[in-house]
Design a protein around this motif. Sequence first.
Motif: not given
Length: 374
Positions: A93-98, A53-69
Amino acid sequence: MSAARAQAAKPLKVGLIIPATGPFSSTGRMLEAGARLYTQTAGDTVAGRKIELVVRDDTGVADVTKRIAQAMVVNEGVEVLAGFGLTPLALAVAPIATEAKTAQIVMMAATSIVTDRSPYIVRPCFTNAQTTAPLADWSVKNGIKKVVTLVSDYAPGIDTETTYINTFKAQGGEVLASIRAPLPTRDFAPFLQRAADAKPDALFVFVPSGIGAILMKQFAERGLDKSGIRLIGEGSVTEDDTLTQMGDAALGMITSHHYSAAHDSPENKAFVSAFRKANNNARPNLIAVHAYDGLHMLYEALKKTNGIAAGDGLVAAMKGLQWVSPRGPVKIDPETRETIQNVYIRKVEKVGGELYNVEFATIPDAIDPTKVKK
């Protein structure tokens, strides 16, 4: 050795992206605790692959989530993305997954549109529409003819409001007012006063997990708990980890949801006991169950793919999976990649001196009504 088999021999990195800090940190804590409990319970190896498990904190901010993913997929060798505590985070993150053809296991975001944004998203949790429609049915059958709705003004709140109103009106109910409070709201007094002035039979509410205690306290402070207005809501309002903070004002509230820590089954009793033991006697909520089930779903899919985590094959292996969860029987719909599950009507009661959501009616095999084929 083929490239796929070589990949299957390496440890499998699962990127768990959570809001560990910030206003939604309670969601992040439950996601991580549920995921770690599953690996402790089931072991950290499946189909010959060690799970990391690689755990990362996005602080609840979508731009941060996207960068982490993006960094996880491109630079860190992560093969499966998981977590996502809010709808905007999952959508980012959906476009990254796709593009990367990587499975994205959404463990909390509950807006109906989420799975529509990528064929690589599988959601082993729920949708707000799925859990709300049964409560509207129950309302009509139990003497509630006029309601006011009060929801947080963001995608899940709007989903919940729309589902309740449409279902309630279709059966002859009358909605006196539909109130939306800005998402950052912590002072619900003016909205509650508007609801009281309308004199409905019931007030239907929805706020994000963790905010319910604030709303409940203010409901009592304004005397609405003694006004004869019944308080009903989507189950996030009385989440297990915050219910104990609400006091007796919450007693008698009716909600609908798919999990309660009081759910009476051997699977849940074992889960609650193990969770408490691993987390300083904390009570698990639905978010912990979603993460626990999300890892179970991943493990079972990997058994079918012989440890190969390539997105297309892994998602195909997840479709149609079914098992008995701490919440009851669940199945991943092969068409929608959503969870088919029981939804329970519950009442807040004291059990052993503590407040719990006690289930008294079951709607089996509930689905999201917005995803029924016409």
